[in-house]
Motif scaffolding. Structure first.
Motif, PDB file in Angstrom:
ATOM      1  N   GLY A 181       0.818  -1.195   0.000  1.00 62.77           N
ATOM      2  CA  GLY A 181       0.000   0.000   0.000  1.00 62.77           C
ATOM      3  C   GLY A 181       0.853   1.246   0.000  1.00 62.77           C
ATOM      4  O   GLY A 181       2.078   1.197  -0.158  1.00 62.77           O
ATOM      5  N   LEU A 182       0.201   2.389   0.198  1.00 61.02           N
ATOM      6  CA  LEU A 182       0.890   3.666   0.087  1.00 61.02           C
ATOM      7  C   LEU A 182       1.787   3.963   1.277  1.00 61.02           C
ATOM      8  O   LEU A 182       2.748   4.725   1.162  1.00 61.02           O
ATOM      9  CB  LEU A 182      -0.133   4.801  -0.064  1.00 61.02           C
ATOM     10  CG  LEU A 182      -1.157   4.687  -1.201  1.00 61.02           C
ATOM     11  CD1 LEU A 182      -1.911   6.001  -1.348  1.00 61.02           C
ATOM     12  CD2 LEU A 182      -0.497   4.317  -2.515  1.00 61.02           C
ATOM     13  N   CYS A 183       1.498   3.379   2.429  1.00 64.90           N
ATOM     14  CA  CYS A 183       2.244   3.742   3.643  1.00 64.90           C
ATOM     15  C   CYS A 183       3.423   2.815   3.912  1.00 64.90           C
ATOM     16  O   CYS A 183       4.067   2.912   4.952  1.00 64.90           O
ATOM     17  CB  CYS A 183       1.304   3.724   4.842  1.00 64.90           C
ATOM     18  SG  CYS A 183       0.808   2.050   5.316  1.00 64.90           S
ATOM     19  N   CYS A 184       3.725   1.915   2.986  1.00 68.21           N
ATOM     20  CA  CYS A 184       4.738   0.885   3.246  1.00 68.21           C
ATOM     21  C   CYS A 184       6.113   1.458   3.533  1.00 68.21           C
ATOM     22  O   CYS A 184       6.899   0.839   4.252  1.00 68.21           O
ATOM     23  CB  CYS A 184       4.843  -0.062   2.057  1.00 68.21           C
ATOM     24  SG  CYS A 184       3.360  -1.027   1.781  1.00 68.21           S
ATOM     25  N   VAL A 185       6.421   2.602   2.965  1.00 66.33           N
ATOM     26  CA  VAL A 185       7.752   3.164   3.140  1.00 66.33           C
ATOM     27  C   VAL A 185       8.080   3.365   4.620  1.00 66.33           C
ATOM     28  O   VAL A 185       9.227   3.217   5.043  1.00 66.33           O
ATOM     29  CB  VAL A 185       7.876   4.498   2.359  1.00 66.33           C
ATOM     30  CG1 VAL A 185       6.887   5.531   2.856  1.00 66.33           C
ATOM     31  CG2 VAL A 185       9.295   5.022   2.439  1.00 66.33           C
ATOM     32  N   ASP A 214       1.631  -4.089 -14.047  1.00 70.22           N
ATOM     33  CA  ASP A 214       2.810  -4.789 -13.550  1.00 70.22           C
ATOM     34  C   ASP A 214       3.100  -4.350 -12.114  1.00 70.22           C
ATOM     35  O   ASP A 214       2.538  -3.365 -11.618  1.00 70.22           O
ATOM     36  CB  ASP A 214       4.013  -4.510 -14.452  1.00 70.22           C
ATOM     37  CG  ASP A 214       4.857  -5.746 -14.683  1.00 70.22           C
ATOM     38  OD1 ASP A 214       4.991  -6.542 -13.743  1.00 70.22           O
ATOM     39  OD2 ASP A 214       5.369  -5.930 -15.795  1.00 70.22           O
ATOM     40  N   ASP A 215       3.986  -5.072 -11.473  1.00 72.10           N
ATOM     41  CA  ASP A 215       4.210  -4.904 -10.036  1.00 72.10           C
ATOM     42  C   ASP A 215       5.658  -5.256  -9.716  1.00 72.10           C
ATOM     43  O   ASP A 215       5.934  -6.144  -8.927  1.00 72.10           O
ATOM     44  CB  ASP A 215       3.227  -5.816  -9.288  1.00 72.10           C
ATOM     45  CG  ASP A 215       3.461  -5.864  -7.792  1.00 72.10           C
ATOM     46  OD1 ASP A 215       3.790  -4.831  -7.217  1.00 72.10           O
ATOM     47  OD2 ASP A 215       3.323  -6.955  -7.216  1.00 72.10           O
ATOM     48  N   VAL A 216       6.565  -4.595 -10.381  1.00 69.75           N
ATOM     49  CA  VAL A 216       7.983  -4.926 -10.245  1.00 69.75           C
ATOM     50  C   VAL A 216       8.621  -4.032  -9.197  1.00 69.75           C
ATOM     51  O   VAL A 216       8.474  -2.808  -9.236  1.00 69.75           O
ATOM     52  CB  VAL A 216       8.709  -4.756 -11.599  1.00 69.75           C
ATOM     53  CG1 VAL A 216      10.198  -4.959 -11.434  1.00 69.75           C
ATOM     54  CG2 VAL A 216       8.148  -5.741 -12.615  1.00 69.75           C
ATOM     55  N   ARG A 261      17.971   1.711  -7.857  1.00 71.61           N
ATOM     56  CA  ARG A 261      17.789   1.400  -9.278  1.00 71.61           C
ATOM     57  C   ARG A 261      16.434   1.860  -9.803  1.00 71.61           C
ATOM     58  O   ARG A 261      16.042   1.510 -10.916  1.00 71.61           O
ATOM     59  CB  ARG A 261      17.916  -0.121  -9.506  1.00 71.61           C
ATOM     60  CG  ARG A 261      19.157  -0.767  -8.921  1.00 71.61           C
ATOM     61  CD  ARG A 261      20.455  -0.077  -9.347  1.00 71.61           C
ATOM     62  NE  ARG A 261      20.653   0.005 -10.785  1.00 71.61           N
ATOM     63  CZ  ARG A 261      21.185  -0.970 -11.523  1.00 71.61           C
ATOM     64  NH1 ARG A 261      21.551  -2.119 -10.962  1.00 71.61           N
ATOM     65  NH2 ARG A 261      21.365  -0.796 -12.821  1.00 71.61           N
ATOM     66  N   LEU A 262      15.736   2.650  -9.002  1.00 74.85           N
ATOM     67  CA  LEU A 262      14.385   3.081  -9.388  1.00 74.85           C
ATOM     68  C   LEU A 262      14.414   3.895 -10.681  1.00 74.85           C
ATOM     69  O   LEU A 262      13.577   3.704 -11.571  1.00 74.85           O
ATOM     70  CB  LEU A 262      13.760   3.896  -8.259  1.00 74.85           C
ATOM     71  CG  LEU A 262      12.337   4.409  -8.469  1.00 74.85           C
ATOM     72  CD1 LEU A 262      11.368   3.249  -8.672  1.00 74.85           C
ATOM     73  CD2 LEU A 262      11.898   5.268  -7.272  1.00 74.85           C
ATOM     74  N   GLY A 263      15.368   4.794 -10.801  1.00 72.08           N
ATOM     75  CA  GLY A 263      15.467   5.606 -12.009  1.00 72.08           C
ATOM     76  C   GLY A 263      15.690   4.755 -13.242  1.00 72.08           C
ATOM     77  O   GLY A 263      15.071   4.982 -14.292  1.00 72.08           O
ATOM     78  N   ALA A 264      16.570   3.754 -13.135  1.00 74.05           N
ATOM     79  CA  ALA A 264      16.840   2.862 -14.266  1.00 74.05           C
ATOM     80  C   ALA A 264      15.597   2.067 -14.634  1.00 74.05           C
ATOM     81  O   ALA A 264      15.342   1.801 -15.819  1.00 74.05           O
ATOM     82  CB  ALA A 264      17.990   1.923 -13.921  1.00 74.05           C
ATOM     83  N   ALA A 314       7.422   4.937  -4.461  1.00 79.10           N
ATOM     84  CA  ALA A 314       8.816   5.253  -4.737  1.00 79.10           C
ATOM     85  C   ALA A 314       9.728   4.963  -3.551  1.00 79.10           C
ATOM     86  O   ALA A 314      10.887   4.572  -3.728  1.00 79.10           O
ATOM     87  CB  ALA A 314       8.934   6.725  -5.139  1.00 79.10           C
ATOM     88  N   GLY A 315       9.228   5.143  -2.354  1.00 79.32           N
ATOM     89  CA  GLY A 315      10.043   4.892  -1.172  1.00 79.32           C
ATOM     90  C   GLY A 315      10.436   3.448  -1.008  1.00 79.32           C
ATOM     91  O   GLY A 315      11.388   3.129  -0.286  1.00 79.32           O
ATOM     92  N   ASP A 316       9.706   2.532  -1.671  1.00 81.77           N
ATOM     93  CA  ASP A 316      10.014   1.104  -1.612  1.00 81.77           C
ATOM     94  C   ASP A 316      10.684   0.598  -2.877  1.00 81.77           C
ATOM     95  O   ASP A 316      11.082  -0.566  -2.947  1.00 81.77           O
ATOM     96  CB  ASP A 316       8.723   0.275  -1.448  1.00 81.77           C
ATOM     97  CG  ASP A 316       7.919   0.681  -0.245  1.00 81.77           C
ATOM     98  OD1 ASP A 316       8.535   1.009   0.772  1.00 81.77           O
ATOM     99  OD2 ASP A 316       6.688   0.673  -0.312  1.00 81.77           O
ATOM    100  N   GLY A 317      10.727   1.433  -3.917  1.00 84.53           N
ATOM    101  CA  GLY A 317      11.202   0.946  -5.206  1.00 84.53           C
ATOM    102  C   GLY A 317      10.185   0.082  -5.920  1.00 84.53           C
ATOM    103  O   GLY A 317      10.513  -0.598  -6.885  1.00 84.53           O
TER     104      GLY A 317
END
Length: 455
Positions: free
Chosen positions: A150-154, A337-339, A345-348, A370-373
């Motif tokens: 979910g959204l709060c995972c970070v 997708d859910d990668v 490596r988020l930017g890549a 984004a906080g989890d990639g």
């Protein structure tokens, strides 16, 4: 078929058993594209543990497969029926049995909707953090089955970190209790964690003991516009490197922002290439947001806009929750997708996805925890166009391959189901796959529970 229905009726109230083919067809699949679904022999909606046990004893005696289901909001085909199966829908087992502010636990049945639980514990000053985007519809049982995030995972982590104990009906109808109600407990193997994410392939969860937290202060958020996804991902790295712990750190690319505006008229900045949303629920969120805002500017943000109040922050959160439904309106079908990749490596991952979209001539919007990639590339396509459908499936596979190449995983929170079976084998390797099949055989020697899923 007659023997099956006769045995089921012997232990079920009449309203719990559905055989009308027009109705049972509506239970045949979840929300995933490109996933085969069979025709169920019957749908059972039990109200009690005893009724679930009766179904499993009947299924074992007659060697009939059983497919457990929650609200069917899944995105991997994990809840899809197989031919001749019993669909076991747990949505009627929807009671919150206990909330203990002292022990900070909730005891619930699997059909409880995530948002219903969150609001109930909130009234007592408590907080159940896992919050999938479908939280207004998805059930706790489904969340456990797919190990939802979910959204709060970070900041707060995923479902697995909040499941303390389970009551599970096994394939032969026996009742198994795992885990505990206590804050600590290391007695024996951790069977509770084994069931979380097992997609109904090891047993039927009929009760869960969930950890709760004290309710945090209301969060404040900011939105930062970036000229590129790479710049936004650089900001994410800076935020995490400096030790900040936001309660939310989400990214939407330009395609996603425009889709949200078109669907919900949110007024998000369509000139941006990437929109980063960050929130804090700390005692002084404004100070934390100011510090993060400076980091965003250092990464090239063209505009940083803190929310003035909680209401404006919630509007930003709602925009992010609307991302997947909005992208579904771009074309007649989507593959989500859910990668998940390392944050570094988020930017890549996002740049590589853009290259894949260009290669196949498709619209692919990306929203991400984004906080989890954890990225959610959404492939938009016309399902009536065979060539476009083929390209959509090919692009989906290339996105998963890219994730593995970057040191990631094929699924961060949606599960494997039917959609990613081939890719699970690639990620686990031969030895890992052999051991997982051995675990499946130990719990379900006849292979009756959710056959054809995972591997």
């Amino acid at each position: 078929m007659d023997a099956l229905l006769e045995r089921l009726r012997a232990g079920l109230p009449a309203e719990a058993l559905i055989t009308d083919p027009d109705v049972t067809a509506s239970y045949a699949h979840d929300m995933a594209s490109f996933c085969d679904a069979g025709t169920p022999a019957a749908v059972v909606l039990p109200h009690s543990v005893e009724e679930v046990q009766h179904v499993m004893r009947t299924a074992t005696a007659l060697r009939v497969p059983v497919v457990p289901q929650g609200a069917r909001t899944g995105l991997s085909g994990a809840a899809n029926a197989s031919d001749g199966c019993i669909v076991l829908s747990l949505v009627k087992m929807d009671r919150i049995l206990e909330i203990s502010p002292v022990d900070r636990i909730a005891v619930v049945e699997p059909g409880v909707v995530n948002a219903t639980l969150s609001r109930a514990v909130g009234e007592l000053g408590l907080y159940y953090p896992p919050d999938p985007s479908s939280w207004e519809m998805c059930t706790i049982g489904g969340n456990i089955g797919t190990a939802s995030g979910g959204l709060c995972c970070v900041k707060y982590g995923v479902t697995a970190e909040y499941v303390l104990g389970l009551e599970v009906v096994l394939a032969d109808g026996r009742l198994l209790n795992t885990g505990r109600r206590t804050a600590k407990g290391v007695a024996g193997y951790d069977l509770t964690r084994l069931f979380v994410g097992s997609e109904g392939s090891l047993g039927i969860v009929v009760k869960a003991v969930l950890a709760l937290r004290p309710r945090p202060p209301q969060q404040l958020a900011l939105a930062a516009e970036f000229p590129s996804a790479a710049a936004a991902c650089d900001a994410v790295c800076r935020i995490m490197e400096r030790g900040h712990t936001p309660s939310l750190l989400e990214l939407m690319d330009r395609t996603t922002v425009r889709a949200v505006n078109a669907m919900a008229s949110m007024g998000l900045p369509e000139s941006t290439e990437a929109l980063l949303l960050c929130a804090f629920d700390t005692p002084d969120p404004a100070a934390d947001l100011a510090a993060v805002g400076e980091l965003c500017k250092a990464s090239g943000a063209t505009e940083v806009v803190p929310a003035d109040d909680v209401a404006e922050s919630e509007l930003l959160l709602q925009a992010r929750r609307s991302a997947l439904p909005a992208l579904e309106t771009v074309k007649s079908a989507t593959m989500i997708d859910d990668v998940c990749v390392p944050r570094s490596r988020l930017g890549a991952m996002i740049e590589g996805t853009a290259a894949i979209a260009e290669k196949f001539g498709l619209t692919i919007g990306v929203c991400a925890h984004a906080g989890d990639g954890n990225t959610h590339p959404v492939v938009c396509f016309d399902h009536t166009d065979p060539d476009e459908s083929r390209r959509a499936r090919a692009s989906f596979d290339e996105i998963m391959a890219l994730g593995l190449e970057l040191g990631g995983t094929i699924t961060g929170e949606h599960g494997v189901g039917v959609l990613k079976k081939e890719w699970l084998a690639r990620e686990l390797g031969e030895v890992g796959l052999e051991l997982q099949r051995g675990i499946k055989s130990a719990f379900d020697p006849l292979g009756l529970l959710n056959p054809g899923k995972l591997f």
